[in-house]
Design a protein around this motif. Structure first.
Motif, PDB file in Angstrom:
ATOM      1  N   ARG A  37       0.844  -1.202   0.000  1.00 39.86           N
ATOM      2  CA  ARG A  37       0.000   0.000   0.000  1.00 39.86           C
ATOM      3  C   ARG A  37       0.874   1.244   0.000  1.00 39.86           C
ATOM      4  NH1 ARG A  37      -5.180  -1.553   3.537  1.00 39.86           N
ATOM      5  NH2 ARG A  37      -6.169  -0.037   2.221  1.00 39.86           N
ATOM      6  N   PRO A  38       0.440   2.277  -0.705  1.00 37.60           N
ATOM      7  CA  PRO A  38       1.212   3.518  -0.686  1.00 37.60           C
ATOM      8  C   PRO A  38       1.070   4.195   0.677  1.00 37.60           C
ATOM      9  CG  PRO A  38      -0.834   3.822  -1.885  1.00 37.60           C
ATOM     10  CD  PRO A  38      -0.741   2.360  -1.545  1.00 37.60           C
ATOM     11  N   LYS A  39       2.002   5.078   0.964  1.00 38.35           N
ATOM     12  CA  LYS A  39       1.888   5.895   2.173  1.00 38.35           C
ATOM     13  C   LYS A  39       0.744   6.867   1.926  1.00 38.35           C
ATOM     14  CE  LYS A  39       6.842   5.762   2.913  1.00 38.35           C
ATOM     15  NZ  LYS A  39       8.060   6.574   2.922  1.00 38.35           N
ATOM     16  N   LYS A  40      -0.123   7.011   2.921  1.00 38.15           N
ATOM     17  CA  LYS A  40      -1.310   7.826   2.687  1.00 38.15           C
ATOM     18  C   LYS A  40      -1.642   8.690   3.893  1.00 38.15           C
ATOM     19  CE  LYS A  40      -6.143   7.492   1.363  1.00 38.15           C
ATOM     20  NZ  LYS A  40      -7.233   6.600   1.013  1.00 38.15           N
ATOM     21  N   LEU A  71       8.824  13.121  -0.037  1.00 39.03           N
ATOM     22  CA  LEU A  71       7.448  12.683   0.209  1.00 39.03           C
ATOM     23  C   LEU A  71       6.747  12.360  -1.106  1.00 39.03           C
ATOM     24  CD1 LEU A  71       6.389  15.280   2.948  1.00 39.03           C
ATOM     25  CD2 LEU A  71       7.268  12.962   3.271  1.00 39.03           C
ATOM     26  N   ASP A  73       6.192   9.694  -2.585  1.00 31.65           N
ATOM     27  CA  ASP A  73       5.360   8.491  -2.598  1.00 31.65           C
ATOM     28  C   ASP A  73       4.199   8.557  -1.601  1.00 31.65           C
ATOM     29  OD1 ASP A  73       7.041   8.441  -0.407  1.00 31.65           O
ATOM     30  OD2 ASP A  73       7.363   6.275  -0.476  1.00 31.65           O
ATOM     31  N   VAL A  74       3.935   9.742  -1.059  1.00 26.42           N
ATOM     32  CA  VAL A  74       2.837   9.928  -0.103  1.00 26.42           C
ATOM     33  C   VAL A  74       1.617  10.457  -0.845  1.00 26.42           C
ATOM     34  CG1 VAL A  74       2.060  11.115   1.981  1.00 26.42           C
ATOM     35  CG2 VAL A  74       4.430  10.347   1.806  1.00 26.42           C
ATOM     36  N   LYS A 100      -2.761   9.787   9.463  1.00 28.11           N
ATOM     37  CA  LYS A 100      -1.922   8.857   8.704  1.00 28.11           C
ATOM     38  C   LYS A 100      -2.677   7.544   8.629  1.00 28.11           C
ATOM     39  CE  LYS A 100       1.456   6.251  10.384  1.00 28.11           C
ATOM     40  NZ  LYS A 100       2.702   5.798  11.007  1.00 28.11           N
ATOM     41  N   GLY A 102      -2.734   3.687   8.298  1.00 36.11           N
ATOM     42  CA  GLY A 102      -1.835   2.567   8.522  1.00 36.11           C
ATOM     43  C   GLY A 102      -2.014   1.494   7.467  1.00 36.11           C
ATOM     44  N   SER A 103      -1.125   0.518   7.473  1.00 39.37           N
ATOM     45  CA  SER A 103      -1.177  -0.561   6.482  1.00 39.37           C
ATOM     46  C   SER A 103      -2.454  -1.386   6.614  1.00 39.37           C
ATOM     47  CB  SER A 103       0.045  -1.458   6.614  1.00 39.37           C
ATOM     48  OG  SER A 103       0.108  -2.008   7.913  1.00 39.37           O
ATOM     49  N   PHE A 130       6.009   8.454   9.061  1.00 34.07           N
ATOM     50  CA  PHE A 130       6.079   7.283   8.200  1.00 34.07           C
ATOM     51  C   PHE A 130       7.305   6.414   8.491  1.00 34.07           C
ATOM     52  CE2 PHE A 130       3.028   9.642   5.537  1.00 34.07           C
ATOM     53  CZ  PHE A 130       2.061   8.656   5.465  1.00 34.07           C
ATOM     54  N   ARG A 131       8.281   6.967   9.191  1.00 31.13           N
ATOM     55  CA  ARG A 131       9.455   6.181   9.591  1.00 31.13           C
ATOM     56  C   ARG A 131       9.128   5.253  10.748  1.00 31.13           C
ATOM     57  NH1 ARG A 131      13.241  10.335   8.820  1.00 31.13           N
ATOM     58  NH2 ARG A 131      12.514  11.126  10.786  1.00 31.13           N
TER      59      ARG A 131
END
Length: 132
Positions: A37-40, A71, A73-74, A100, A102-103, A130-131
């Motif tokens: 999944r992309p970072k969202k 960022l 890819d966010v 944010k 999550g996965s 995101f880290r």
């Protein structure tokens, strides 16, 4: 919530790729259940909210920064709380609210971002989130 009600919610999706933001309006957003999944991020907002508009501008600028931690890819989804009674009840006195995703699809709210924060600090806070 039924699929019919989801399809009636206007959603603005913003994604930055290769130095150009890609903006698309979608009448609904249904993500795939892929493991990559992309970072969202989700921004709860509404029309006429000056704090929301200010944060949107700073988020766009943060996505444009050429920093060590990009960022690009966010994905940022902006949700208008007036289009969903549940969102309106939850956030009517709190907007703008940045979360944010999550996965597993759950949303975790960022601590309230002060309108006085600089773009670089907002960029760092998002990268740090995101880290983790």
């Amino acid at each position: 919530m039924s699929i019919a009600s989801i399809s009636q919610m206007p959603v603005l999706l913003l994604r930055r790729q290769k130095q150009r933001p890609i903006i698309s309006l979608a009448s609904n957003y249904i993500s795939s259940s892929s493991s990559s999944r992309p970072k969202k991020l989700v921004l709860y907002s509404k029309t006429g909210c000056c704090l929301c508009d200010g944060l949107k501008e700073k988020l766009h600028a943060a996505f444009s920064l050429s920093a060590q931690e990009s960022l690009h890819d966010v994905e940022l989804e902006i949700r208008d709380i007036t289009t969903n009674p549940d969102w309106e009840r939850a956030y009517q006195y709190e907007i703008p609210v940045l979360t944010k995703v999550g996965s597993d699809g759950t949303e975790e709210a960022f601590p309230r971002l002060s309108p006085r924060l600089g773009v670089e600090l907002i960029h760092r806070k998002i990268a740090d989130a995101f880290r983790q």
